[in-house]
Write a protein that holds these residues in place. Structure first.
Motif, short mmCIF file in Angstrom:
data_model
loop_
_atom_site.label_atom_id
_atom_site.label_comp_id
_atom_site.label_asym_id
_atom_site.label_seq_id
_atom_site.Cartn_x
_atom_site.Cartn_y
_atom_site.Cartn_z
N GLN A 183 11.61 16.07 -5.70
CA GLN A 183 12.31 16.59 -6.87
C GLN A 183 13.44 15.64 -7.28
O GLN A 183 13.76 14.68 -6.58
CB GLN A 183 12.88 17.98 -6.55
CG GLN A 183 11.84 19.00 -6.18
CD GLN A 183 10.93 19.35 -7.34
OE1 GLN A 183 11.38 19.40 -8.48
NE2 GLN A 183 9.67 19.57 -7.07
N LEU A 184 14.08 15.95 -8.39
CA LEU A 184 15.18 15.14 -8.90
C LEU A 184 16.37 15.14 -7.95
O LEU A 184 17.07 14.13 -7.82
CB LEU A 184 15.60 15.65 -10.28
CG LEU A 184 16.72 14.89 -10.97
CD1 LEU A 184 16.30 13.46 -11.25
CD2 LEU A 184 17.12 15.59 -12.25
N ASP A 185 16.58 16.24 -7.24
CA ASP A 185 17.70 16.31 -6.31
C ASP A 185 17.60 15.25 -5.21
O ASP A 185 18.62 14.68 -4.80
CB ASP A 185 17.76 17.69 -5.65
CG ASP A 185 18.18 18.77 -6.63
OD1 ASP A 185 18.72 18.42 -7.70
OD2 ASP A 185 17.98 19.96 -6.33
N PHE A 186 16.39 14.97 -4.74
CA PHE A 186 16.22 13.93 -3.73
C PHE A 186 16.58 12.56 -4.28
O PHE A 186 17.22 11.76 -3.60
CB PHE A 186 14.78 13.91 -3.19
CG PHE A 186 14.47 15.05 -2.29
CD1 PHE A 186 15.25 15.34 -1.19
CD2 PHE A 186 13.38 15.85 -2.55
CE1 PHE A 186 14.96 16.40 -0.36
CE2 PHE A 186 13.07 16.92 -1.72
CZ PHE A 186 13.86 17.20 -0.62
N SER A 187 16.19 12.28 -5.50
CA SER A 187 16.53 10.99 -6.11
C SER A 187 18.03 10.84 -6.25
O SER A 187 18.59 9.77 -6.01
CB SER A 187 15.86 10.86 -7.47
OG SER A 187 14.47 10.88 -7.35
N ILE A 188 18.70 11.91 -6.63
CA ILE A 188 20.15 11.86 -6.78
C ILE A 188 20.81 11.66 -5.41
O ILE A 188 21.77 10.90 -5.28
CB ILE A 188 20.66 13.14 -7.48
CG1 ILE A 188 20.18 13.15 -8.93
CG2 ILE A 188 22.18 13.24 -7.40
CD1 ILE A 188 20.42 14.44 -9.66
#
Length: 135
Positions: free
Chosen positions: A50-55
């Motif tokens: 998800q986007l949270d992992f990238s952040i």
């Protein structure tokens, strides 16, 4: 190549070939890691990333410092331990204010953003440069 590309070219190293080889080698490592992860999970699914992992990964690199293994370890430890510290701080407050845990997720994202911006402004080379004293 990383620090002085022009100097490498002057002594006869083909910069384009070395960059292409480094990119190819990193692609091989990423492919092996993906294959091992797929074997471990017994499936491949886009919902795992998800986007949270990238952040979080971006925050690890910015906080720790780009270009050093020590910085990567510092950044990963900081980003991993930050939610644990936040939970331990919010736990006593939860007894007094029952709705405090709902605000933890928002507080964590705000804190991540603030820390990343703070490190980009005050410590562009991250935690890895702390011992050297360079900014």
């Amino acid at each position: 190549m990383r620090d002085r590309e022009l100097a490498a070219c002057v002594i006869g190293i083909d910069a384009a070939r070395v960059k292409l080889a480094a990119f190819g080698l990193s692609a091989v490592y990423a492919g092996i890691a993906g294959a091992l992860l797929a074997h471990l999970n017994r499936s491949v699914n886009f919902e795992q990333f998800q986007l949270d992992f990238s952040i979080q990964y971006l925050a690890m690199v910015v906080i720790g410092g780009l270009g050093s293994v020590r910085g990567s370890l510092f950044g990963a430890a900081f980003v991993t331990l930050l939610p644990i510290v936040l939970r331990s701080v919010v736990a006593p407050i939860e007894d007094v204010a029952p709705g405090a845990s709902a605000a933890l997720s928002s507080l964590q994202r705000i804190l991540f953003g603030g820390v990343v911006v703070m490190f980009m402004v005050l410590r562009p080379r991250g935690l890895a440069s702390w011992k050297r004293g360079a900014s």
